[in-house]
Design a protein around this motif. Structure first.
Motif, short mmCIF file in Angstrom:
data_model
loop_
_atom_site.label_atom_id
_atom_site.label_comp_id
_atom_site.label_asym_id
_atom_site.label_seq_id
_atom_site.Cartn_x
_atom_site.Cartn_y
_atom_site.Cartn_z
N THR A 27 6.05 21.79 -4.30
CA THR A 27 4.45 21.54 -4.30
C THR A 27 4.15 20.84 -3.07
OG1 THR A 27 4.80 19.47 -5.63
CG2 THR A 27 4.17 21.44 -6.73
N TYR A 28 4.70 19.74 -2.43
CA TYR A 28 4.47 18.92 -1.39
C TYR A 28 5.90 18.73 -0.77
CZ TYR A 28 -0.18 17.58 -3.14
OH TYR A 28 -1.11 17.67 -3.67
N GLY A 29 5.70 18.62 0.63
CA GLY A 29 6.88 18.24 1.45
C GLY A 29 6.60 16.85 2.08
N LEU A 30 7.42 15.90 1.67
CA LEU A 30 7.36 14.55 1.94
C LEU A 30 8.30 14.07 2.86
CD1 LEU A 30 6.23 11.54 1.62
CD2 LEU A 30 7.73 11.36 -0.49
N LEU A 88 -0.32 10.61 -0.53
CA LEU A 88 0.39 9.93 0.42
C LEU A 88 -0.06 8.41 0.38
CD1 LEU A 88 2.32 10.01 2.69
CD2 LEU A 88 0.18 10.37 4.30
N ASP A 89 -1.18 8.01 0.00
CA ASP A 89 -1.65 6.68 -0.13
C ASP A 89 -0.79 6.13 -1.29
OD1 ASP A 89 -3.42 6.56 1.74
OD2 ASP A 89 -5.10 7.04 0.48
N SER A 90 -0.57 6.76 -2.21
CA SER A 90 0.30 6.21 -3.38
C SER A 90 1.91 6.07 -3.08
CB SER A 90 0.21 7.23 -4.70
OG SER A 90 -1.12 7.31 -5.19
N ILE A 91 2.23 7.02 -2.34
CA ILE A 91 3.61 7.16 -1.95
C ILE A 91 3.87 5.82 -0.99
CG2 ILE A 91 5.29 8.51 -0.24
CD1 ILE A 91 4.02 10.95 -1.69
N LYS A 92 2.79 5.60 0.05
CA LYS A 92 3.06 4.49 0.97
C LYS A 92 3.18 3.17 0.08
CE LYS A 92 0.98 6.60 5.15
NZ LYS A 92 -0.15 6.49 6.04
N HIS A 125 7.50 5.78 8.11
CA HIS A 125 6.18 6.14 8.14
C HIS A 125 5.99 7.70 7.80
CE1 HIS A 125 5.40 2.81 10.61
NE2 HIS A 125 6.41 3.07 11.49
N PRO A 126 5.98 7.59 6.23
CA PRO A 126 6.09 9.04 5.72
C PRO A 126 4.87 9.97 6.08
CG PRO A 126 5.42 7.39 4.20
CD PRO A 126 6.01 6.87 5.32
N TYR A 127 5.05 11.28 5.85
CA TYR A 127 3.88 12.26 6.14
C TYR A 127 3.97 13.32 4.82
CZ TYR A 127 7.40 15.06 8.41
OH TYR A 127 8.32 15.86 8.69
N LEU A 128 3.01 13.89 4.53
CA LEU A 128 3.12 14.64 3.57
C LEU A 128 1.95 16.04 3.80
CD1 LEU A 128 3.67 14.49 0.32
CD2 LEU A 128 1.14 14.14 0.00
N THR A 129 2.38 17.14 3.24
CA THR A 129 2.06 18.32 3.23
C THR A 129 1.93 19.46 2.10
OG1 THR A 129 2.44 18.27 5.58
CG2 THR A 129 1.35 20.27 4.95
N ALA A 130 1.11 19.78 1.63
CA ALA A 130 0.97 20.60 0.40
C ALA A 130 1.48 22.00 0.58
CB ALA A 130 -0.38 20.67 -0.06
N ALA A 131 2.34 22.79 -0.04
CA ALA A 131 2.78 24.03 -0.10
C ALA A 131 1.30 25.05 0.15
CB ALA A 131 3.38 24.49 -1.29
N GLN A 172 14.48 4.86 -6.52
CA GLN A 172 13.19 4.28 -5.83
C GLN A 172 12.64 5.82 -5.75
OE1 GLN A 172 12.95 1.62 -2.45
NE2 GLN A 172 15.03 1.12 -2.97
N LEU A 173 13.21 6.86 -5.73
CA LEU A 173 12.54 8.07 -5.38
C LEU A 173 12.05 8.52 -6.86
CD1 LEU A 173 15.10 9.99 -3.01
CD2 LEU A 173 12.70 9.18 -2.59
N ASN A 174 12.96 8.35 -7.82
CA ASN A 174 12.69 9.18 -9.08
C ASN A 174 11.66 8.30 -9.93
OD1 ASN A 174 14.31 7.14 -10.52
ND2 ASN A 174 16.31 8.73 -10.24
N SER A 175 11.67 7.05 -9.55
CA SER A 175 10.57 6.11 -10.29
C SER A 175 9.08 6.40 -9.89
CB SER A 175 10.85 4.81 -10.14
OG SER A 175 10.89 4.31 -8.71
N PHE A 176 8.90 7.23 -8.74
CA PHE A 176 7.57 7.26 -8.14
C PHE A 176 6.73 8.52 -9.17
CE2 PHE A 176 4.63 10.07 -5.81
CZ PHE A 176 3.43 9.12 -5.40
#
Length: 286
Positions: free
Chosen positions: A133-136, A157-161, A171-177, A220-224
């Motif tokens: 759904t998104y690429g992080l 992305l704000d929640s991810i940061k 410095h993560p970036y995010l884009t939707a499919a 840490q990944l799967n708890s988001f």
């Protein structure tokens, strides 16, 4: 604007520098794969193949599945290669190689990644075919491009940061499919956020001999969680594909063959069958 010979490198035969392709060599629908051997595993399903070209790790087959013209190209591993492939695919359709000028009418490609990945959620078994759904991105590719983001992308992305704020230096970036591709090709697949890592071992939480700087990375990944959004899997290209596709005006979807369970420390004994399942699902819907 006329592009310089240093910015847009064209080979003596008129082909683009790395991919070694001419503008007429590619279809409007492109399937990307990381593994160059997987190009033939897809094109073997075509009714006819009109072109086979290759240079370095970049192998391209173009042909027809029924009346649908399709190009399959191998990217190699990582978003550094995605940078090359996507800029050159875009140049092939949107730049006039004779004048070195951007065309007035721009073309939008449909680009589908068929790749392998590992699940980070315990309820996603090996053998699952998952649409991102998104690429992080946890890599640095989009530090070098101006990225336009939607309100939803900014919010997630704000929640991810916030969730990963304790990890220094990322410095993560995010884009939707692309929503249309997600609803058609990915319509009944498992879905979730795909993390793109800048490496295979420590950047994906693996421990071999070198000591990891980020302990318990998988947990840490799967708890988001952000509403219905959760991180489902790890690989090395999707975020770059989504971000560059959107930046350049193309449509993209990443389809992931889940070969490993990172939480159960398992790897499939039949990886080729899972990849073939993903290939067939994409070709049936394309």
């Amino acid at each position: 604007m006329t592009l310089s010979e240093a910015d847009l490198i064209i080979n003596p035969d008129g082909s683009i520098y790395h991919l070694n392709l001419l503008p007429e060599d590619i279809a409007d629908t492109v399937i990307t794969v990381g593994d160059l051997d997987r190009v033939g595993e897809i094109s073997k399903h075509f009714d006819s193949i009109e072109l086979k070209k290759g240079k370095r790790e970049f192998i391209t087959h173009t042909g027809y599945l029924g009346k649908k013209r399709i190009t399959v190209v191998s990217t190699g591993i990582g978003t550094d290669n995605i940078d090359i492939v996507f800029n050159e695919l875009d140049a092939l359709v949107n730049i006039d190689f004779e004048t070195r000028e951007i065309k007035k009418e721009l073309k939008s490609l449909n680009i589908i990644r068929v790749g392998t990945s590992g699940a980070v959620q315990p309820d996603i078994p090996m053998g699952t075919i998952l649409a991102s759904t998104y690429g992080l991105g946890f890599d640095a590719l989009m530090n070098y491009y101006i990225q336009q983001m939607s309100g939803d992308e900014h919010s997630v992305l704000d929640s991810i940061k916030s969730h990963f704020s304790h990890i220094k230096g990322i410095h993560p970036y995010l884009t939707a499919a692309d929503s249309t591709l997600l609803q058609t090709i990915g319509k009944d697949m498992e879905k979730g956020i795909t993390v793109t890592a800048p490496g295979f071992y420590a950047p994906q939480g693996r421990q071999v001999r070198a000591k990891n700087a980020v302990p318990n990375f998988i947990s840490q990944l799967n708890s988001f969680k952000d509403g219905t959004n959760r991180i489902t899997n790890l690989e090395m290209e999707t975020a770059g594909i989504y971000a560059l596709a959107k930046t350049l005006g193309h449509k993209a979807l990443s389809v992931n063959a889940i070969l490993a369970s990172r939480v159960k420390f398992e790897f499939s004994s039949e990886p080729n069958k899972i990849v073939e399942k993903a290939i067939n699902m994409v070709l049936e819907r394309i």
